[in-house]
Every structure is written in C-alpha cells, then in structure tokens.
Design an enzyme around this catalytic site. Structure first.
Site, short mmCIF file in Angstrom:
data_model
loop_
_atom_site.label_atom_id
_atom_site.label_comp_id
_atom_site.label_asym_id
_atom_site.label_seq_id
_atom_site.Cartn_x
_atom_site.Cartn_y
_atom_site.Cartn_z
CE LYS A 96 -52.16 -1.02 5.13
NZ LYS A 96 -53.15 -0.46 6.03
N GLY A 157 -62.29 1.05 8.27
CA GLY A 157 -63.15 2.10 8.81
C GLY A 157 -64.52 1.63 9.24
CB ALA A 183 -58.56 -2.79 7.94
N GLY A 184 -60.63 -2.48 10.39
CA GLY A 184 -61.93 -2.93 10.87
C GLY A 184 -62.05 -3.09 12.37
CG ASN A 205 -56.32 5.78 11.16
OD1 ASN A 205 -55.53 6.14 10.30
ND2 ASN A 205 -56.95 6.68 11.89
CB THR A 206 -61.51 4.16 11.87
OG1 THR A 206 -60.96 4.23 10.55
CG2 THR A 206 -62.81 4.94 11.91
C1 DXP Z 1 -54.37 3.70 8.23
C2 DXP Z 1 -54.46 2.52 7.39
O1 DXP Z 1 -53.49 1.96 6.96
C3 DXP Z 1 -55.81 2.01 7.08
O2 DXP Z 1 -55.89 1.72 5.73
C4 DXP Z 1 -55.96 0.81 7.93
O3 DXP Z 1 -56.32 -0.29 7.22
C5 DXP Z 1 -56.75 1.07 9.16
O4 DXP Z 1 -58.08 0.68 9.12
P1 DXP Z 1 -59.09 1.13 10.25
O5 DXP Z 1 -59.26 2.60 10.11
O6 DXP Z 1 -60.33 0.36 10.00
O7 DXP Z 1 -58.46 0.77 11.58
#
Ligand code: DXP
Length: 255
Positions: A96, A157, A183-184, A205-206
C-alpha cells in the site's frame, strides 16, 4: 470475492493493526472481523531485529495476507525504499503506497504518490496506492497499472466518514480495478455507505482500534461491509419524489 492482482480474498474488510489498547484486544478484534488482509506500517516493524517487540506477535499470521504500507514516507524515493525493505524481508509483493504530503491533514502527496506507484509497478510489486478522492488522479493511478485504488473517505483517523460521496462514486464508476475506500471511516454506517456506493472493499483502523469496545466494533464492521455489499448487489430502489403505496390496491375491489 475481492480480487487484487493475482490475489483473491473472501472478506472485503482490510484492517489496520495499530493503536489497539493492547495486543489481546488487537487479536480478538482481528479474529472477529474475519478479515483476510492486515495492513501495517513497515517502519513500525523491527524486520531485521528479532529481539525487538513485534506488534503482530499475538496474531496467527498464517491466517492473513499482510499488506505492508509505506506510512511515514514523505517522498516517492522513501516509499520505494520502504517497499523494497518489506519485500526483502520476505513479506508478500503487495504494497500500500502511502506518501503523506501534509502532516496536519495526513493527506497524500499526489505527485509523489504517482511517482512511487510508477516505480513500484516497474519493480513488479502489486501496488495499491492510497489517494485523496481526486477523480482524475485516481484515473491516472489506474492508467499506470495500479492493481487497486484506495481513495480516502476523509482524513486518516478523523472518523468523519465519507466527505465527498459524489467524487467517490465517480471514482468507483470509472474504475476497472478494485476501489478500496481507505481512511476516515467512523462508524459501521460509513462502511455500509461505501459498499453501497459500489466500493469493492473498505480499509479501516481507527474506527475499530479507538472504539469503546474494539472487538464489538470489529464485528459490527464485518457485518456492515457484508450488508453494504449485499445491498449493492441487490440493487437499491429508485428514489421517487412522491409516495407509492406499499400495498397496491390496483385491481382489487376496495372502497
Ligand atoms: C492503517 C492504515 O493504513 C491507515 O493509514 C489507514 O488509512 C486507516 O485510516 P483510519 O484509521 O482512518 O481508518
């Protein structure tokens, strides 16, 4: 099935491995998410130093495809170096590409992302670039030969969910490779929305790691992504301006 390059996956949820309260919770969340793909920042791995703590140590790594990412890279050159390091350490050839252009917003640098993607494709990697929701850039990344495109829903995040639904649907509509919304994502509803728009997968992730109950949230995200995909495949109804009775009376003798 989610197909990325020569890889096939059952799950459409790609999960990050950082920021969990502890490694036991991380393991339980990963298990219950049913993900096939775990992503992690190569710079966080002590790849060549076995004595250092390994933040993936609790996970049954045989069960997952590891998707290293180049988080921390500010230039294409750094991203390429990180990717090569991951491959040299025996990780799979998928990468990635994440080249950050602004440390406040963590938005990707489009120019350096294009350069890194081009270089890594030449080197034979399976490349998944993280990009903003820029429609033209997404097309250019695909034209280079990217194996998937990973537009952000909103800043990493931030948990703001999908900021520009229109751009995301343009990217999805024009793409001939998988689109993974990355992300987001803040809630299961955001993940479902991305899948209902026609995304092929969601990377998050977050929303899980920082949830009050990460294990429960990982489960919710699994179900949300499955529900969104099912809904997309089933085909939603058209929106109408006026009502249309759910129990039609046409042809029935009702007063
Ligand atoms: C874990 C990873 O690759 C992060 O850079 C990803 O973009 C996740 O983003 P969030 O934490 O906002 O879900």
């Amino acid at each position: 099935m989610l197909k990325i390059g020569s890889y096939s996956f059952k799950s459409r949820l790609l999960l990050g491995t950082g920021k969990y309260p502890d490694f036991d919770i991380q393991k339980q969340a990963v298990d219950v998410s049913d993900t096939d793909i775990l992503t992690f920042a190569v710079r966080r791995m002590n790849i060549f130093e076995a004595s250092q703590p390994n933040f993936l140590e609790k996970l049954d790594l045989e069960r997952y495809t590891l998707l290293p990412n180049t988080a921390g890279a500010k230039t294409a050159e750094e991203a390429v170096r990180i990717a090569k390091l991951a491959k040299a350490s025996g990780l799979c050839d998928m990468i990635k590409v994440e080249v950050i252009g602004c440390w406040k917003t963590l938005l990707p640098d489009p120019v350096e992302t294009l350069k890194a993607t081009e270089e890594l494709l030449k080197e034979g990697f399976t490349v998944l670039p993280y990009t903003s929701d820029d429609v033209v850039l997404a097309r250019k990344l695909e034209e280079l030969g990217s194996h998937a495109i990973m537009p952000g829903a909103s800043p990493i995040g931030s948990g703001q969910g999908i900021i520009n639904e229109l751009n995301l649907s343009f990217i999805i509509d024009q793409a001939n490779v998988p689109v993974i919304v990355d992300a987001g994502i803040g809630s299961p509803a955001d993940a479902t929305k991305a899948m209902e728009l026609g995304a092929d997968g969601v990377l998050l992730n977050t929303a899980v790691s920082d949830a009050k109950d990460p294990v429960k949230m990982a489960h919710a995200m699994k179900l949300a992504i499955e529900a969104g995909r099912l809904g997309y495949e089933a085909g939603r109804i058209e929106k109408k301006s006026y009502a249309s009775a759910s129990s039609p009376t046409e042809g029935m003798s009702v007063n």
